[in-house]
Design an enzyme around this catalytic site. Sequence first.
Site, PDB file in Angstrom:
ATOM      1  N   LYS A  20     -14.351 113.308  -4.574  1.00  0.00           N
ATOM      2  CA  LYS A  20     -13.225 113.944  -3.873  1.00  0.00           C
ATOM      3  C   LYS A  20     -13.103 113.308  -2.495  1.00  0.00           C
ATOM      4  O   LYS A  20     -13.667 113.788  -1.528  1.00  0.00           O
ATOM      5  CB  LYS A  20     -13.479 115.450  -3.805  1.00  0.00           C
ATOM      6  CG  LYS A  20     -12.244 116.290  -3.570  1.00  0.00           C
ATOM      7  CD  LYS A  20     -12.573 117.769  -3.790  1.00  0.00           C
ATOM      8  CE  LYS A  20     -11.451 118.647  -3.318  1.00  0.00           C
ATOM      9  NZ  LYS A  20     -10.253 118.576  -4.193  1.00  0.00           N
TER      10      LYS A  20
HETATM   11  C1  LIG Z   1      -6.851 115.877  -7.504  1.00  0.00           C
HETATM   12  C2  LIG Z   1      -7.430 117.235  -7.822  1.00  0.00           C
HETATM   13  N1  LIG Z   1      -7.633 117.555  -9.123  1.00  0.00           N
HETATM   14  C3  LIG Z   1      -8.159 118.754  -9.479  1.00  0.00           C
HETATM   15  C4  LIG Z   1      -8.486 119.702  -8.528  1.00  0.00           C
HETATM   16  C5  LIG Z   1      -9.096 121.010  -9.009  1.00  0.00           C
HETATM   17  O1  LIG Z   1     -10.499 120.946  -8.749  1.00  0.00           O
HETATM   18  P1  LIG Z   1     -11.346 122.296  -8.509  1.00  0.00           P
HETATM   19  O2  LIG Z   1     -10.914 122.839  -7.206  1.00  0.00           O
HETATM   20  O3  LIG Z   1     -12.772 121.827  -8.483  1.00  0.00           O
HETATM   21  O4  LIG Z   1     -11.045 123.218  -9.655  1.00  0.00           O
HETATM   22  C6  LIG Z   1      -8.294 119.429  -7.157  1.00  0.00           C
HETATM   23  C7  LIG Z   1      -8.681 120.457  -6.121  1.00  0.00           C
HETATM   24  N2  LIG Z   1      -7.799 120.448  -4.983  1.00  0.00           N
HETATM   25  C8  LIG Z   1      -8.354 121.048  -3.774  1.00  0.00           C
HETATM   26  C9  LIG Z   1      -7.615 120.608  -2.525  1.00  0.00           C
HETATM   27  C10 LIG Z   1      -6.223 121.195  -2.389  1.00  0.00           C
HETATM   28  C11 LIG Z   1      -5.560 120.746  -1.081  1.00  0.00           C
HETATM   29  O5  LIG Z   1      -4.335 120.904  -1.019  1.00  0.00           O
HETATM   30  O6  LIG Z   1      -6.252 120.259  -0.152  1.00  0.00           O
HETATM   31  C12 LIG Z   1      -8.444 122.589  -3.917  1.00  0.00           C
HETATM   32  O7  LIG Z   1      -7.903 123.157  -4.917  1.00  0.00           O
HETATM   33  O8  LIG Z   1      -9.125 123.189  -3.062  1.00  0.00           O
HETATM   34  C13 LIG Z   1      -7.784 118.173  -6.801  1.00  0.00           C
HETATM   35  O9  LIG Z   1      -7.592 117.834  -5.507  1.00  0.00           O
END
Ligand SMILES: Cc1[nH+]cc(COP(=O)(O)O)c(CN[C@@H](CCC(=O)O)C(=O)O)c1O
Length: 306
Positions: free
Chosen positions: A158
Amino acid sequence: DDMDVDTIWMDGEFVDWDDAQIHVLSHGLHYGTGVFEGARCYDTEEGPAIFRWEEHLDRLFASTKPYDMEIPFSREELSEATLELIRRQNLESCYIRPIAFFGYHALGVSPGECPTDVAIAAWPWGTYLGEEALENGIDVMVSSWRKHASSQIPTNAKTTGLYVNSLLAGEEARRNGYREAIVLNKEGNVAEGPGENIFLVRDGEIFTPGLSESILDGITRNTVITLAEERGYEVHDNVSISRGELNTADELFFTGSAAEVTPIKRVDNVTIGNGSRGPVTEELQQAFFDLVERRTDDHDDWFTYV
Ligand SMILES: Cc1[nH+]cc(COP(=O)(O)O)c(CN[C@@H](CCC(=O)O)C(=O)O)c1O
Protein backbone atom coordinates in the site's frame (compact mmCIF):
# COMPACT_ATOMS: atom_id res chain seq x y z
CA ASP A 1 -16.61 14.02 26.39
CA ASP A 2 -16.60 15.75 23.10
CA MET A 3 -13.96 14.55 20.68
CA ASP A 4 -11.08 16.86 20.13
CA VAL A 5 -9.14 15.82 17.05
CA ASP A 6 -6.10 17.90 17.85
CA THR A 7 -3.21 15.48 18.19
CA ILE A 8 -0.99 13.47 15.84
CA TRP A 9 1.71 10.98 16.77
CA MET A 10 4.96 11.70 14.90
CA ASP A 11 8.21 9.78 15.25
CA GLY A 12 7.61 8.90 18.87
CA GLU A 13 5.95 12.12 20.08
CA PHE A 14 2.37 13.33 20.36
CA VAL A 15 2.26 16.75 18.66
CA ASP A 16 -0.48 19.31 18.14
CA TRP A 17 -2.36 18.81 14.89
CA ASP A 18 -1.12 22.16 13.53
CA ASP A 19 2.49 21.37 14.38
CA ALA A 20 2.49 18.03 12.59
CA GLN A 21 4.67 19.27 9.74
CA ILE A 22 7.51 17.96 7.59
CA HIS A 23 10.21 19.50 5.39
CA VAL A 24 9.16 20.29 1.82
CA LEU A 25 12.19 18.39 0.54
CA SER A 26 11.07 15.16 2.21
CA HIS A 27 11.76 12.27 -0.17
CA GLY A 28 8.23 10.88 0.14
CA LEU A 29 6.63 14.09 -1.08
CA HIS A 30 8.72 14.14 -4.25
CA TYR A 31 8.77 10.46 -5.14
CA GLY A 32 5.65 8.85 -3.63
CA THR A 33 7.83 6.80 -1.30
CA GLY A 34 5.48 6.24 1.57
CA VAL A 35 3.49 3.26 2.81
CA PHE A 36 0.29 3.65 4.74
CA GLU A 37 -2.72 1.97 6.25
CA GLY A 38 -6.38 2.76 6.74
CA ALA A 39 -8.15 1.06 9.64
CA ARG A 40 -11.42 1.72 11.41
CA CYS A 41 -12.07 1.84 15.12
CA TYR A 42 -15.72 1.01 15.80
CA ASP A 43 -17.71 2.11 18.85
CA THR A 44 -18.82 -1.40 19.77
CA GLU A 45 -21.08 -2.59 22.59
CA GLU A 46 -17.89 -3.20 24.59
CA GLY A 47 -16.41 0.19 23.76
CA PRO A 48 -14.14 1.37 20.95
CA ALA A 49 -12.24 -1.38 19.14
CA ILE A 50 -9.96 -1.31 16.13
CA PHE A 51 -11.03 -3.83 13.51
CA ARG A 52 -8.26 -6.25 12.42
CA TRP A 53 -5.50 -3.97 13.65
CA GLU A 54 -2.93 -6.80 13.66
CA GLU A 55 -3.58 -7.48 9.96
CA HIS A 56 -3.22 -3.78 9.18
CA LEU A 57 0.08 -3.70 11.07
CA ASP A 58 1.20 -6.84 9.20
CA ARG A 59 0.48 -5.16 5.90
CA LEU A 60 2.12 -1.87 6.91
CA PHE A 61 5.40 -3.65 7.64
CA ALA A 62 5.03 -5.89 4.56
CA SER A 63 4.51 -2.81 2.38
CA THR A 64 7.95 -1.50 3.36
CA LYS A 65 9.74 -4.54 1.96
CA PRO A 66 9.95 -3.64 -1.78
CA TYR A 67 11.49 -0.28 -0.81
CA ASP A 68 13.98 -1.52 1.82
CA MET A 69 12.27 0.89 4.18
CA GLU A 70 12.92 0.31 7.89
CA ILE A 71 10.20 1.48 10.26
CA PRO A 72 12.20 2.51 13.37
CA PHE A 73 9.42 1.49 15.77
CA SER A 74 8.13 -1.92 16.83
CA ARG A 75 4.57 -3.13 16.26
CA GLU A 76 4.00 -2.74 20.00
CA GLU A 77 5.20 0.86 19.96
CA LEU A 78 2.91 1.68 17.02
CA SER A 79 -0.02 -0.06 18.70
CA GLU A 80 0.52 1.69 22.02
CA ALA A 81 0.78 5.05 20.21
CA THR A 82 -2.42 4.38 18.27
CA LEU A 83 -4.45 3.34 21.32
CA GLU A 84 -3.14 6.34 23.28
CA LEU A 85 -3.96 8.63 20.33
CA ILE A 86 -7.57 7.41 20.36
CA ARG A 87 -7.88 7.72 24.15
CA ARG A 88 -6.32 11.22 24.30
CA GLN A 89 -8.86 12.54 21.83
CA ASN A 90 -11.85 10.73 23.33
CA LEU A 91 -12.52 9.20 19.96
CA GLU A 92 -14.95 6.31 19.68
CA SER A 93 -15.56 5.35 16.06
CA CYS A 94 -12.75 6.79 14.00
CA TYR A 95 -10.51 6.17 11.03
CA ILE A 96 -6.83 5.51 11.71
CA ARG A 97 -4.09 6.53 9.23
CA PRO A 98 -0.59 5.31 9.95
CA ILE A 99 2.05 6.32 7.40
CA ALA A 100 5.78 5.65 7.06
CA PHE A 101 7.79 7.52 4.45
CA PHE A 102 11.32 8.47 3.47
CA GLY A 103 11.88 11.84 5.11
CA TYR A 104 14.28 14.74 4.72
CA HIS A 105 17.96 14.45 3.96
CA ALA A 106 18.85 14.94 0.28
CA LEU A 107 16.89 14.56 -2.90
CA GLY A 108 17.49 12.11 -5.71
CA VAL A 109 15.46 8.99 -6.42
CA SER A 110 17.68 6.87 -4.22
CA PRO A 111 16.58 7.44 -0.62
CA GLY A 112 20.17 7.19 0.51
CA GLU A 113 20.45 8.61 4.04
CA CYS A 114 16.85 9.78 4.20
CA PRO A 115 15.31 8.71 7.54
CA THR A 116 12.05 6.80 7.66
CA ASP A 117 9.52 9.10 9.30
CA VAL A 118 6.37 7.65 10.85
CA ALA A 119 3.11 9.35 11.76
CA ILE A 120 -0.30 8.17 12.98
CA ALA A 121 -3.47 10.22 12.81
CA ALA A 122 -7.07 9.39 13.71
CA TRP A 123 -10.26 11.24 12.95
CA PRO A 124 -14.00 10.55 12.64
CA TRP A 125 -14.77 9.51 9.05
CA GLY A 126 -18.31 8.77 7.98
CA THR A 127 -19.38 6.56 5.10
CA TYR A 128 -16.68 6.74 2.48
CA LEU A 129 -18.92 6.87 -0.58
CA GLY A 130 -21.80 8.89 0.83
CA GLU A 131 -24.52 8.41 3.46
CA GLU A 132 -27.13 6.78 1.23
CA ALA A 133 -24.56 4.72 -0.67
CA LEU A 134 -24.60 1.84 1.79
CA GLU A 135 -28.33 1.36 1.28
CA ASN A 136 -29.00 2.49 -2.27
CA GLY A 137 -25.70 1.67 -3.97
CA ILE A 138 -23.62 3.89 -6.21
CA ASP A 139 -23.18 4.62 -9.89
CA VAL A 140 -19.75 3.74 -11.23
CA MET A 141 -17.96 3.87 -14.55
CA VAL A 142 -15.18 1.72 -15.93
CA SER A 143 -12.22 4.06 -16.08
CA SER A 144 -10.19 4.65 -19.23
CA TRP A 145 -7.13 4.41 -16.97
CA ARG A 146 -5.83 0.91 -16.31
CA LYS A 147 -4.40 -0.26 -13.02
CA HIS A 148 -0.59 -0.47 -13.09
CA ALA A 149 0.45 -4.11 -13.31
CA SER A 150 1.86 -5.68 -10.15
CA SER A 151 4.94 -6.50 -12.28
CA GLN A 152 5.42 -2.74 -12.75
CA ILE A 153 4.71 -1.57 -9.17
CA PRO A 154 3.81 -4.03 -6.40
CA THR A 155 0.06 -3.55 -5.96
CA ASN A 156 0.13 -5.64 -2.77
CA ALA A 157 2.20 -2.90 -1.08
CA LYS A 158 0.00 0.00 0.00
CA THR A 159 2.30 2.68 -1.39
CA THR A 160 1.36 6.36 -1.43
CA GLY A 161 2.65 6.85 -4.99
CA LEU A 162 0.18 4.30 -6.36
CA TYR A 163 -2.72 6.57 -5.54
CA VAL A 164 -2.13 8.87 -8.49
CA ASN A 165 -3.54 5.98 -10.53
CA SER A 166 -6.52 5.89 -8.14
CA LEU A 167 -6.92 9.66 -8.43
CA LEU A 168 -6.84 9.57 -12.25
CA ALA A 169 -9.52 6.86 -12.36
CA GLY A 170 -11.72 8.18 -9.58
CA GLU A 171 -11.64 11.78 -10.70
CA GLU A 172 -12.42 10.76 -14.29
CA ALA A 173 -15.52 9.00 -12.94
CA ARG A 174 -16.60 11.95 -10.81
CA ARG A 175 -15.97 14.42 -13.66
CA ASN A 176 -18.42 12.31 -15.67
CA GLY A 177 -21.10 12.30 -12.99
CA TYR A 178 -20.37 8.89 -11.44
CA ARG A 179 -19.55 8.33 -7.77
CA GLU A 180 -16.52 6.07 -8.25
CA ALA A 181 -14.58 4.11 -10.90
CA ILE A 182 -13.94 0.45 -11.58
CA VAL A 183 -10.34 0.00 -12.77
CA LEU A 184 -9.38 -2.76 -15.19
CA ASN A 185 -5.87 -4.22 -15.18
CA LYS A 186 -3.55 -4.11 -18.17
CA GLU A 187 -5.08 -7.41 -19.41
CA GLY A 188 -8.43 -5.60 -19.50
CA ASN A 189 -9.92 -7.72 -16.73
CA VAL A 190 -11.51 -6.28 -13.60
CA ALA A 191 -8.99 -5.31 -10.90
CA GLU A 192 -10.66 -3.20 -8.23
CA GLY A 193 -11.80 0.29 -7.37
CA PRO A 194 -9.45 3.24 -6.76
CA GLY A 195 -9.68 2.55 -3.03
CA GLU A 196 -11.75 -0.61 -2.80
CA ASN A 197 -11.85 -4.28 -3.77
CA ILE A 198 -14.78 -5.47 -5.85
CA PHE A 199 -17.11 -8.48 -5.56
CA LEU A 200 -19.54 -9.96 -8.12
CA VAL A 201 -22.56 -12.16 -7.35
CA ARG A 202 -24.05 -14.39 -10.05
CA ASP A 203 -26.52 -17.26 -9.64
CA GLY A 204 -25.96 -17.22 -5.88
CA GLU A 205 -22.18 -17.65 -6.17
CA ILE A 206 -19.65 -14.98 -5.21
CA PHE A 207 -16.59 -13.98 -7.23
CA THR A 208 -13.74 -11.54 -6.55
CA PRO A 209 -10.55 -10.96 -8.58
CA GLY A 210 -7.62 -13.07 -7.44
CA LEU A 211 -4.49 -11.55 -5.92
CA SER A 212 -2.68 -11.96 -9.26
CA GLU A 213 -5.08 -9.51 -10.93
CA SER A 214 -2.96 -6.51 -9.78
CA ILE A 215 -5.03 -5.67 -6.72
CA LEU A 216 -4.44 -4.82 -3.06
CA ASP A 217 -4.88 -7.83 -0.79
CA GLY A 218 -7.77 -6.20 1.01
CA ILE A 219 -8.49 -6.95 4.66
CA THR A 220 -12.20 -6.22 4.17
CA ARG A 221 -12.09 -8.49 1.08
CA ASN A 222 -10.73 -11.23 3.32
CA THR A 223 -13.36 -10.49 5.98
CA VAL A 224 -16.24 -10.67 3.51
CA ILE A 225 -14.92 -13.90 1.98
CA THR A 226 -14.86 -15.40 5.49
CA LEU A 227 -18.35 -14.14 6.34
CA ALA A 228 -19.73 -15.46 3.03
CA GLU A 229 -18.17 -18.89 3.48
CA GLU A 230 -19.48 -19.03 7.05
CA ARG A 231 -22.93 -18.50 5.54
CA GLY A 232 -22.48 -21.33 3.11
CA TYR A 233 -21.69 -19.36 -0.03
CA GLU A 234 -19.31 -20.68 -2.67
CA VAL A 235 -16.66 -17.93 -2.97
CA HIS A 236 -14.34 -17.90 -6.01
CA ASP A 237 -11.53 -15.62 -4.81
CA ASN A 238 -8.88 -16.48 -7.36
CA VAL A 239 -10.55 -15.70 -10.68
CA SER A 240 -10.21 -13.23 -13.53
CA ILE A 241 -13.42 -11.30 -14.12
CA SER A 242 -13.86 -9.88 -17.62
CA ARG A 243 -15.26 -6.45 -18.23
CA GLY A 244 -18.35 -7.99 -19.85
CA GLU A 245 -19.18 -9.96 -16.71
CA LEU A 246 -19.87 -6.68 -14.91
CA ASN A 247 -22.98 -6.19 -17.05
CA THR A 248 -24.38 -9.67 -16.53
CA ALA A 249 -23.76 -9.70 -12.76
CA ASP A 250 -26.76 -10.12 -10.49
CA GLU A 251 -25.00 -7.95 -7.89
CA LEU A 252 -21.76 -5.97 -7.50
CA PHE A 253 -20.27 -4.37 -4.40
CA PHE A 254 -17.09 -2.66 -3.19
CA THR A 255 -15.29 -3.51 0.04
CA GLY A 256 -12.70 -1.52 1.95
CA SER A 257 -11.81 -0.23 5.41
CA ALA A 258 -13.17 3.17 4.37
CA ALA A 259 -15.84 1.90 1.95
CA GLU A 260 -16.95 -0.95 4.22
CA VAL A 261 -19.50 -2.82 2.01
CA THR A 262 -20.93 -0.50 -0.66
CA PRO A 263 -23.36 -1.82 -3.29
CA ILE A 264 -22.89 -0.87 -6.95
CA LYS A 265 -26.19 -0.31 -8.74
CA ARG A 266 -25.10 0.80 -12.20
CA VAL A 267 -21.96 0.46 -14.32
CA ASP A 268 -21.68 2.95 -17.19
CA ASN A 269 -25.45 3.46 -16.87
CA VAL A 270 -26.17 -0.26 -17.24
CA THR A 271 -28.41 -1.33 -14.35
CA ILE A 272 -26.98 -4.17 -12.27
CA GLY A 273 -29.54 -6.73 -11.10
CA ASN A 274 -32.45 -4.96 -9.40
CA GLY A 275 -30.76 -1.55 -9.69
CA SER A 276 -30.17 -1.22 -5.98
CA ARG A 277 -28.54 -3.17 -3.15
CA GLY A 278 -28.88 -6.86 -4.01
CA PRO A 279 -30.02 -9.51 -1.48
CA VAL A 280 -26.62 -11.22 -1.11
CA THR A 281 -24.94 -7.82 -0.78
CA GLU A 282 -27.44 -6.85 1.90
CA GLU A 283 -26.91 -10.11 3.78
CA LEU A 284 -23.12 -9.72 3.76
CA GLN A 285 -23.30 -6.01 4.55
CA GLN A 286 -25.55 -6.75 7.53
CA ALA A 287 -23.20 -9.52 8.64
CA PHE A 288 -20.26 -7.12 8.33
CA PHE A 289 -21.86 -4.39 10.44
CA ASP A 290 -23.18 -6.88 13.01
CA LEU A 291 -19.60 -8.12 13.29
CA VAL A 292 -17.76 -4.78 13.52
CA GLU A 293 -20.32 -3.28 15.89
CA ARG A 294 -20.07 -6.48 17.99
CA ARG A 295 -23.70 -7.48 17.80
CA THR A 296 -22.13 -10.92 17.47
CA ASP A 297 -19.15 -12.22 19.43
CA ASP A 298 -17.68 -14.01 16.43
CA HIS A 299 -14.02 -13.41 15.55
CA ASP A 300 -13.26 -11.60 18.81
CA ASP A 301 -9.57 -11.97 17.92
CA TRP A 302 -10.18 -9.48 15.12
CA PHE A 303 -10.73 -6.68 17.64
CA THR A 304 -8.19 -4.59 19.52
CA TYR A 305 -10.13 -2.87 22.31
CA VAL A 306 -8.98 0.65 23.06
C1 LIG B 1 -6.45 0.25 -3.99
C2 LIG B 1 -7.21 -0.31 -2.81
N1 LIG B 1 -7.80 -1.53 -2.95
C3 LIG B 1 -8.49 -2.09 -1.93
C4 LIG B 1 -8.64 -1.44 -0.72
C5 LIG B 1 -9.41 -2.16 0.38
O1 LIG B 1 -8.45 -2.67 1.31
P1 LIG B 1 -8.84 -2.90 2.85
O2 LIG B 1 -9.01 -1.56 3.44
O3 LIG B 1 -7.66 -3.62 3.43
O4 LIG B 1 -10.11 -3.71 2.87
C6 LIG B 1 -8.06 -0.18 -0.51
C7 LIG B 1 -8.20 0.51 0.82
N2 LIG B 1 -8.29 1.94 0.69
C8 LIG B 1 -7.96 2.69 1.90
C9 LIG B 1 -7.62 4.14 1.60
C10 LIG B 1 -8.80 4.99 1.19
C11 LIG B 1 -8.39 6.44 0.96
O5 LIG B 1 -9.20 7.14 0.33
O6 LIG B 1 -7.29 6.87 1.40
C12 LIG B 1 -9.08 2.54 2.96
O7 LIG B 1 -10.17 1.97 2.65
O8 LIG B 1 -8.80 2.91 4.12
C13 LIG B 1 -7.31 0.38 -1.56
O9 LIG B 1 -6.71 1.58 -1.43
